[in-house]
Scaffold this motif. Structure first.
Motif, PDB file in Angstrom:
ATOM      1  N   LEU A  30       0.706  -1.342   0.008  1.00  0.00           N
ATOM      2  CA  LEU A  30       0.059  -0.091   0.116  1.00  0.00           C
ATOM      3  C   LEU A  30       0.830   1.246   0.052  1.00  0.00           C
ATOM      4  O   LEU A  30       1.805   1.340   0.808  1.00  0.00           O
ATOM      5  CB  LEU A  30      -0.823  -0.067   1.284  1.00  0.00           C
ATOM      6  CG  LEU A  30      -1.756   1.354   1.384  1.00  0.00           C
ATOM      7  CD1 LEU A  30      -2.430   1.548   0.340  1.00  0.00           C
ATOM      8  CD2 LEU A  30      -2.283   1.337   2.625  1.00  0.00           C
ATOM      9  N   ASP A  31       0.732   1.947  -1.064  1.00  0.00           N
ATOM     10  CA  ASP A  31       1.614   3.230  -1.270  1.00  0.00           C
ATOM     11  C   ASP A  31       0.826   4.503  -0.658  1.00  0.00           C
ATOM     12  O   ASP A  31      -0.073   4.800  -1.428  1.00  0.00           O
ATOM     13  CB  ASP A  31       1.855   3.260  -2.743  1.00  0.00           C
ATOM     14  CG  ASP A  31       2.928   4.581  -2.828  1.00  0.00           C
ATOM     15  OD1 ASP A  31       3.070   5.540  -2.004  1.00  0.00           O
ATOM     16  OD2 ASP A  31       3.542   4.675  -3.950  1.00  0.00           O
ATOM     17  N   VAL A  32       0.835   4.990   0.672  1.00  0.00           N
ATOM     18  CA  VAL A  32       0.097   5.903   1.067  1.00  0.00           C
ATOM     19  C   VAL A  32       0.895   7.402   0.614  1.00  0.00           C
ATOM     20  O   VAL A  32       2.050   7.507   0.815  1.00  0.00           O
ATOM     21  CB  VAL A  32       0.275   5.870   2.569  1.00  0.00           C
ATOM     22  CG1 VAL A  32      -0.426   7.277   3.225  1.00  0.00           C
ATOM     23  CG2 VAL A  32      -0.262   4.584   3.434  1.00  0.00           C
ATOM     24  N   ASP A  88       1.437  -6.726   3.054  1.00  0.00           N
ATOM     25  CA  ASP A  88       2.555  -7.089   3.442  1.00  0.00           C
ATOM     26  C   ASP A  88       3.577  -6.007   3.852  1.00  0.00           C
ATOM     27  O   ASP A  88       4.220  -5.850   4.836  1.00  0.00           O
ATOM     28  CB  ASP A  88       3.291  -7.991   2.594  1.00  0.00           C
ATOM     29  CG  ASP A  88       2.942  -9.384   2.404  1.00  0.00           C
ATOM     30  OD1 ASP A  88       2.248  -9.846   3.279  1.00  0.00           O
ATOM     31  OD2 ASP A  88       2.940  -9.962   1.130  1.00  0.00           O
ATOM     32  N   LEU A  89       3.147  -4.753   2.998  1.00  0.00           N
ATOM     33  CA  LEU A  89       4.238  -3.626   3.313  1.00  0.00           C
ATOM     34  C   LEU A  89       3.289  -2.241   2.961  1.00  0.00           C
ATOM     35  O   LEU A  89       2.328  -2.517   2.033  1.00  0.00           O
ATOM     36  CB  LEU A  89       5.225  -3.671   2.161  1.00  0.00           C
ATOM     37  CG  LEU A  89       6.107  -2.388   2.002  1.00  0.00           C
ATOM     38  CD1 LEU A  89       6.786  -2.091   2.887  1.00  0.00           C
ATOM     39  CD2 LEU A  89       6.922  -2.459   0.777  1.00  0.00           C
ATOM     40  N   VAL A  90       3.413  -1.255   3.836  1.00  0.00           N
ATOM     41  CA  VAL A  90       2.888  -0.084   3.778  1.00  0.00           C
ATOM     42  C   VAL A  90       4.052   1.066   3.555  1.00  0.00           C
ATOM     43  O   VAL A  90       4.969   0.846   4.158  1.00  0.00           O
ATOM     44  CB  VAL A  90       1.989   0.379   4.950  1.00  0.00           C
ATOM     45  CG1 VAL A  90       1.427   1.609   4.844  1.00  0.00           C
ATOM     46  CG2 VAL A  90       0.942  -0.674   5.248  1.00  0.00           C
ATOM     47  N   PHE A  91       3.847   1.684   2.506  1.00  0.00           N
ATOM     48  CA  PHE A  91       5.123   2.590   2.185  1.00  0.00           C
ATOM     49  C   PHE A  91       4.563   4.016   2.068  1.00  0.00           C
ATOM     50  O   PHE A  91       3.494   4.385   1.585  1.00  0.00           O
ATOM     51  CB  PHE A  91       5.614   2.244   0.888  1.00  0.00           C
ATOM     52  CG  PHE A  91       6.545   3.501   0.251  1.00  0.00           C
ATOM     53  CD1 PHE A  91       7.913   3.380   0.800  1.00  0.00           C
ATOM     54  CD2 PHE A  91       6.472   4.141  -0.594  1.00  0.00           C
ATOM     55  CE1 PHE A  91       8.961   4.180   0.385  1.00  0.00           C
ATOM     56  CE2 PHE A  91       7.258   5.247  -1.156  1.00  0.00           C
ATOM     57  CZ  PHE A  91       8.235   5.174  -0.601  1.00  0.00           C
ATOM     58  N   TYR A  92       5.333   4.966   2.996  1.00  0.00           N
ATOM     59  CA  TYR A  92       5.218   6.469   2.940  1.00  0.00           C
ATOM     60  C   TYR A  92       6.434   7.059   2.361  1.00  0.00           C
ATOM     61  O   TYR A  92       7.347   6.975   2.659  1.00  0.00           O
ATOM     62  CB  TYR A  92       4.870   6.990   4.317  1.00  0.00           C
ATOM     63  CG  TYR A  92       3.935   6.391   5.277  1.00  0.00           C
ATOM     64  CD1 TYR A  92       2.960   7.512   5.126  1.00  0.00           C
ATOM     65  CD2 TYR A  92       3.807   5.408   5.997  1.00  0.00           C
ATOM     66  CE1 TYR A  92       1.742   7.264   5.920  1.00  0.00           C
ATOM     67  CE2 TYR A  92       2.783   5.050   6.743  1.00  0.00           C
ATOM     68  CZ  TYR A  92       1.759   5.864   6.787  1.00  0.00           C
ATOM     69  OH  TYR A  92       0.688   5.623   7.519  1.00  0.00           O
ATOM     70  N   GLY A  93       5.939   7.814   1.178  1.00  0.00           N
ATOM     71  CA  GLY A  93       6.919   8.543   0.335  1.00  0.00           C
ATOM     72  C   GLY A  93       6.869   9.833   0.507  1.00  0.00           C
ATOM     73  O   GLY A  93       6.168  10.228  -0.354  1.00  0.00           O
ATOM     74  N   ILE A 119       9.243   4.092   5.688  1.00  0.00           N
ATOM     75  CA  ILE A 119       9.106   5.429   5.477  1.00  0.00           C
ATOM     76  C   ILE A 119      10.365   6.305   4.883  1.00  0.00           C
ATOM     77  O   ILE A 119      11.311   5.934   5.112  1.00  0.00           O
ATOM     78  CB  ILE A 119       8.916   6.100   7.018  1.00  0.00           C
ATOM     79  CG1 ILE A 119       7.738   5.430   7.667  1.00  0.00           C
ATOM     80  CG2 ILE A 119       8.773   7.830   6.684  1.00  0.00           C
ATOM     81  CD1 ILE A 119       7.795   5.820   9.112  1.00  0.00           C
ATOM     82  N   LEU A 120      10.039   7.063   3.768  1.00  0.00           N
ATOM     83  CA  LEU A 120      11.007   7.808   3.318  1.00  0.00           C
ATOM     84  C   LEU A 120      10.698   9.214   3.416  1.00  0.00           C
ATOM     85  O   LEU A 120       9.334   9.888   3.173  1.00  0.00           O
ATOM     86  CB  LEU A 120      10.775   7.720   1.737  1.00  0.00           C
ATOM     87  CG  LEU A 120      11.959   8.352   0.707  1.00  0.00           C
ATOM     88  CD1 LEU A 120      13.406   7.972   1.207  1.00  0.00           C
ATOM     89  CD2 LEU A 120      11.519   8.208  -0.665  1.00  0.00           C
ATOM     90  N   GLU A 121      11.680   9.967   4.145  1.00  0.00           N
ATOM     91  CA  GLU A 121      11.334  11.427   4.493  1.00  0.00           C
ATOM     92  C   GLU A 121      12.610  12.363   4.153  1.00  0.00           C
ATOM     93  O   GLU A 121      13.585  11.743   3.764  1.00  0.00           O
ATOM     94  CB  GLU A 121      10.868  11.559   6.236  1.00  0.00           C
ATOM     95  CG  GLU A 121       9.731  11.419   6.337  1.00  0.00           C
ATOM     96  CD  GLU A 121       8.736  12.410   5.821  1.00  0.00           C
ATOM     97  OE1 GLU A 121       9.362  13.429   5.623  1.00  0.00           O
ATOM     98  OE2 GLU A 121       7.729  12.138   5.641  1.00  0.00           O
ATOM     99  N   TRP A 122      12.227  13.475   4.441  1.00  0.00           N
ATOM    100  CA  TRP A 122      13.322  14.499   4.282  1.00  0.00           C
ATOM    101  C   TRP A 122      14.282  14.402   5.424  1.00  0.00           C
ATOM    102  O   TRP A 122      13.723  14.030   6.574  1.00  0.00           O
ATOM    103  CB  TRP A 122      12.823  15.815   4.275  1.00  0.00           C
ATOM    104  CG  TRP A 122      11.737  16.147   2.936  1.00  0.00           C
ATOM    105  CD1 TRP A 122      10.377  16.076   2.890  1.00  0.00           C
ATOM    106  CD2 TRP A 122      12.240  16.196   1.644  1.00  0.00           C
ATOM    107  NE1 TRP A 122      10.005  16.292   1.751  1.00  0.00           N
ATOM    108  CE2 TRP A 122      10.973  16.402   0.993  1.00  0.00           C
ATOM    109  CE3 TRP A 122      13.478  16.253   0.848  1.00  0.00           C
ATOM    110  CZ2 TRP A 122      11.063  16.452  -0.736  1.00  0.00           C
ATOM    111  CZ3 TRP A 122      13.571  16.494  -0.487  1.00  0.00           C
ATOM    112  CH2 TRP A 122      12.101  16.632  -1.271  1.00  0.00           C
TER     113      TRP A 122
END
Length: 169
Positions: A30-32, A88-93, A119-122
């Motif tokens: 799931l791409d949030v 299986d995976l939740v992704f926050y870009g 989580i991908l963040e600044w």
């Protein structure tokens, strides 16, 4: 603009996807805050079943153009429209810092994930790109939020220009 070569390089899309999938048997994501579907497309190319949410209906339309087989819905990170343990995976870009309630967002991600949240963040420093420092999440804050949301483990992996976190459910 969201898919410019410069932005794609800065996001390190392939490296991020590899880090998300590393040492796990993941089949669905799931791409949030799916945006233009850049990461959704990369996950799909790796054979994952892809779903995504975004608050902007135009982004949902754009994501569908790049991942026509994906399940994309209009929603917020704080109220994911899926049953428990759906992915299986939740992704926050680059989206968690935009949440009005990041703890609630991480609790929802944990609820719908069977294995992992990434989580991908600044990075927490002033930069040439991205939001001002006051709008970025401090790594200590992310660790505290993950602990409060009940995650078993948190790994922090520095990237060239961004910060990456891998949480175990």
């Amino acid at each position: 603009r969201l898919r410019s070569p410069e932005r794609v390089a800065r996001l390190e899309v392939e490296r991020v996807v590899t880090l998300c999938l590393e040492a796990a048997d993941l089949r669905s994501v799931l791409d949030v805050g799916v945006g233009s579907g850049l990461f959704a497309e990369a996950f799909s190319q790796r054979g994952l079943g892809v779903s995504g949410i975004d608050v902007n209906p135009q982004m949902i339309t754009t994501a569908r153009q790049f991942v026509p087989q994906g399940d994309f819905r209009e929603s917020t990170a704080e109220e994911l429209p899926y049953p428990n343990a759906s992915f299986d995976l939740v992704f926050y870009g680059l989206v968690l810092h935009e949440s009005d309630a990041p703890l609630k967002a991480l609790q929802e991600a944990r609820r719908v994930s069977r294995q992992r949240v990434c989580i991908l963040e600044w990075p927490y420093q002033e930069g040439e790109f991205g939001p001002p420092l006051a709008h970025r999440l401090n790594p200590i804050e992310i660790a505290n939020l993950a602990r409060q949301a009940g995650y078993a483990n948190l790994e922090s992996i520095p990237l060239t220009q961004l910060a990456f976190y891998r949480l175990t459910v």
